[in-house]
Design a protein around this motif. Sequence first.
Motif, mmCIF file in Angstrom:
data_model
loop_
_atom_site.group_PDB
_atom_site.id
_atom_site.type_symbol
_atom_site.label_atom_id
_atom_site.label_comp_id
_atom_site.label_asym_id
_atom_site.label_seq_id
_atom_site.Cartn_x
_atom_site.Cartn_y
_atom_site.Cartn_z
ATOM 1 N N GLY A 94 40.485 32.831 29.744
ATOM 2 C CA GLY A 94 40.672 34.140 30.354
ATOM 3 C C GLY A 94 39.476 34.677 31.103
ATOM 4 O O GLY A 94 39.294 35.885 31.215
ATOM 5 N N ARG A 95 38.617 33.778 31.631
ATOM 6 C CA ARG A 95 37.477 34.203 32.426
ATOM 7 C C ARG A 95 37.552 33.565 33.814
ATOM 8 O O ARG A 95 37.947 32.406 33.952
ATOM 9 C CB ARG A 95 36.159 33.802 31.778
ATOM 10 N N ALA A 96 37.180 34.334 34.821
ATOM 11 C CA ALA A 96 37.052 33.826 36.184
ATOM 12 C C ALA A 96 35.589 33.941 36.585
ATOM 13 O O ALA A 96 34.913 34.900 36.205
ATOM 14 C CB ALA A 96 37.926 34.629 37.144
ATOM 15 N N GLN A 97 35.110 32.962 37.318
ATOM 16 C CA GLN A 97 33.746 33.027 37.811
ATOM 17 C C GLN A 97 33.684 32.316 39.155
ATOM 18 O O GLN A 97 34.584 31.554 39.515
ATOM 19 C CB GLN A 97 32.763 32.407 36.832
ATOM 20 N N GLY A 98 32.624 32.578 39.893
ATOM 21 C CA GLY A 98 32.509 31.933 41.187
ATOM 22 C C GLY A 98 31.458 32.597 42.041
ATOM 23 O O GLY A 98 30.510 33.202 41.544
ATOM 24 N N ASN A 99 31.662 32.491 43.347
ATOM 25 C CA ASN A 99 30.698 33.023 44.306
ATOM 26 C C ASN A 99 31.466 33.706 45.429
ATOM 27 O O ASN A 99 32.417 33.151 45.976
ATOM 28 C CB ASN A 99 29.836 31.887 44.856
ATOM 29 N N PHE A 100 31.045 34.935 45.763
ATOM 30 C CA PHE A 100 31.708 35.697 46.811
ATOM 31 C C PHE A 100 31.284 35.258 48.214
ATOM 32 O O PHE A 100 31.790 35.772 49.202
ATOM 33 C CB PHE A 100 31.397 37.192 46.666
ATOM 34 N N GLY A 101 30.371 34.309 48.289
ATOM 35 C CA GLY A 101 29.837 33.898 49.577
ATOM 36 C C GLY A 101 28.343 34.083 49.637
ATOM 37 O O GLY A 101 27.653 33.488 50.457
ATOM 38 N N CYS A 102 27.823 34.899 48.714
ATOM 39 C CA CYS A 102 26.376 35.140 48.604
ATOM 40 C C CYS A 102 26.031 35.377 47.139
ATOM 41 O O CYS A 102 25.202 34.679 46.575
ATOM 42 C CB CYS A 102 25.978 36.335 49.464
ATOM 43 N N ASN A 103 26.685 36.338 46.517
ATOM 44 C CA ASN A 103 26.438 36.662 45.113
ATOM 45 C C ASN A 103 27.443 35.983 44.185
ATOM 46 O O ASN A 103 28.623 35.815 44.535
ATOM 47 C CB ASN A 103 26.518 38.177 44.909
ATOM 48 N N HIS A 104 26.951 35.629 43.000
ATOM 49 C CA HIS A 104 27.812 35.064 41.971
ATOM 50 C C HIS A 104 28.524 36.196 41.221
ATOM 51 O O HIS A 104 28.011 37.310 41.124
ATOM 52 C CB HIS A 104 26.992 34.233 40.988
ATOM 53 N N PHE A 105 29.716 35.894 40.689
ATOM 54 C CA PHE A 105 30.467 36.913 39.963
ATOM 55 C C PHE A 105 31.147 36.315 38.740
ATOM 56 O O PHE A 105 31.322 35.097 38.615
ATOM 57 C CB PHE A 105 31.535 37.552 40.865
ATOM 58 N N SER A 106 31.546 37.207 37.831
ATOM 59 C CA SER A 106 32.321 36.846 36.650
ATOM 60 C C SER A 106 33.302 37.978 36.385
ATOM 61 O O SER A 106 33.006 39.139 36.666
ATOM 62 C CB SER A 106 31.410 36.644 35.442
ATOM 63 N N ALA A 107 34.497 37.655 35.889
ATOM 64 C CA ALA A 107 35.509 38.691 35.653
ATOM 65 C C ALA A 107 36.490 38.225 34.590
ATOM 66 O O ALA A 107 36.584 37.031 34.289
ATOM 67 C CB ALA A 107 36.257 39.019 36.947
ATOM 68 N N LYS A 108 37.231 39.174 34.013
ATOM 69 C CA LYS A 108 38.338 38.836 33.125
ATOM 70 C C LYS A 108 39.502 38.350 33.977
ATOM 71 O O LYS A 108 39.742 38.871 35.070
ATOM 72 C CB LYS A 108 38.773 40.053 32.308
ATOM 73 N N ALA A 109 40.248 37.368 33.472
ATOM 74 C CA ALA A 109 41.388 36.829 34.213
ATOM 75 C C ALA A 109 42.586 36.702 33.281
ATOM 76 O O ALA A 109 42.491 36.058 32.232
ATOM 77 C CB ALA A 109 41.054 35.476 34.818
ATOM 78 N N ASP A 110 43.685 37.304 33.662
ATOM 79 C CA ASP A 110 44.918 37.228 32.876
ATOM 80 C C ASP A 110 45.997 36.587 33.740
ATOM 81 O O ASP A 110 46.329 37.092 34.814
ATOM 82 C CB ASP A 110 45.358 38.631 32.448
ATOM 83 N N VAL A 111 46.505 35.422 33.307
ATOM 84 C CA VAL A 111 47.527 34.694 34.054
ATOM 85 C C VAL A 111 48.860 34.828 33.335
ATOM 86 O O VAL A 111 49.017 34.393 32.197
ATOM 87 C CB VAL A 111 47.145 33.203 34.190
ATOM 88 N N GLN A 112 49.821 35.455 33.998
ATOM 89 C CA GLN A 112 51.164 35.653 33.444
ATOM 90 C C GLN A 112 52.180 35.305 34.519
ATOM 91 O O GLN A 112 52.303 36.001 35.527
ATOM 92 C CB GLN A 112 51.371 37.106 32.995
ATOM 93 N N GLY A 113 52.914 34.195 34.301
ATOM 94 C CA GLY A 113 53.873 33.781 35.317
ATOM 95 C C GLY A 113 53.151 33.473 36.612
ATOM 96 O O GLY A 113 52.198 32.702 36.637
ATOM 97 N N ASP A 114 53.589 34.093 37.715
ATOM 98 C CA ASP A 114 52.909 33.872 38.983
ATOM 99 C C ASP A 114 51.940 35.012 39.301
ATOM 100 O O ASP A 114 51.512 35.172 40.442
ATOM 101 C CB ASP A 114 53.910 33.696 40.128
ATOM 102 N N GLN A 115 51.591 35.796 38.283
ATOM 103 C CA GLN A 115 50.670 36.921 38.463
ATOM 104 C C GLN A 115 49.311 36.610 37.830
ATOM 105 O O GLN A 115 49.232 36.201 36.682
ATOM 106 C CB GLN A 115 51.240 38.193 37.839
#
Length: 295
Positions: A94-115
């Motif tokens: 349930g975590r998302a992380q990555g890079n916006f193109g310059c800054n790195h980010f982290s967020a909560k991620a909830d996957v339900q069906g196609d949402q």
Amino acid sequence: MPTKTTTQTKQTKQQPTKQPHRTRAAAALAPLLALALGACGTQSGDGSGAGDGSASVRPDVPLTGVHWAVESVTADGKKTAAPAGANVEIDAKGRAQGNFGCNHFSAKADVQGDQVTLSDATMTEMGCPEPLQGFEDALRSALTGKLTAKLTDGTLTLTSAGGDTIRLSEQPPAPLQGTTWKVNSLVSGKTATSLPAGTEGKASMVFGKDGFVRGNLGCNQFSAPVTVEGSTLTFGRITSTRKLCAGPQMELERALTAAMQGKATYTVDHRTLTITAPGGTGFAAGADAKAGGAK
């Protein structure tokens, strides 16, 4: 009411031979669909299943655990191509992380069906030059809240409630050797800082199989012998050209050469290389878009 019941009963009795046929067909088709979806649409096939948005986040489709490179963002009807390094990865916890193109980010991620719902995002605070800052702002805004996921021909599209879209494609891991690593930040401990103004995109290096690392320090070309043992790099004497460089470029060159003196530790996190000297300072670099067979 009795009449309707009688009619339905008759219809059922009139089709005893057709129902088993449909059952057998469905049973035969199910594993084929699973294989097509599991292939993530990378084979053209007949197109069955890969373009079905409702199936895009089923367990047999690798939405989570995949390194998705951002290709573009369309916001307010304007499509903007992504810079190298922009990416998103969602794990099974349930975590998302990555890079916006310059800054790195982290967020909560909830996957339900196609949402897919992203919330509580945090990010680094490096200063970003244009046009990176403009793209980062657009991606950060679009990659918030409830998104609808759709997988088509190996491309993932996330659509926000407001109609903004993010187009992503899967990227494989990059190997240390043979990859062109583009320096994108300096590090001190666990803190990343932006490169000196005007030096973005100028420094890069390739670790060759011949035991040498070669590249550009931000102004001058360089090479140095290097050995790899576990998570340790041991650099030999660095040789470089001797061009006169502007102040910010010299600042970057000093930081890079300081991290490549003697022994240093390194990590490769999918497509990000971090090299750290014993004192805790160093730099991070992203893999070139074509590394590892990426599109």
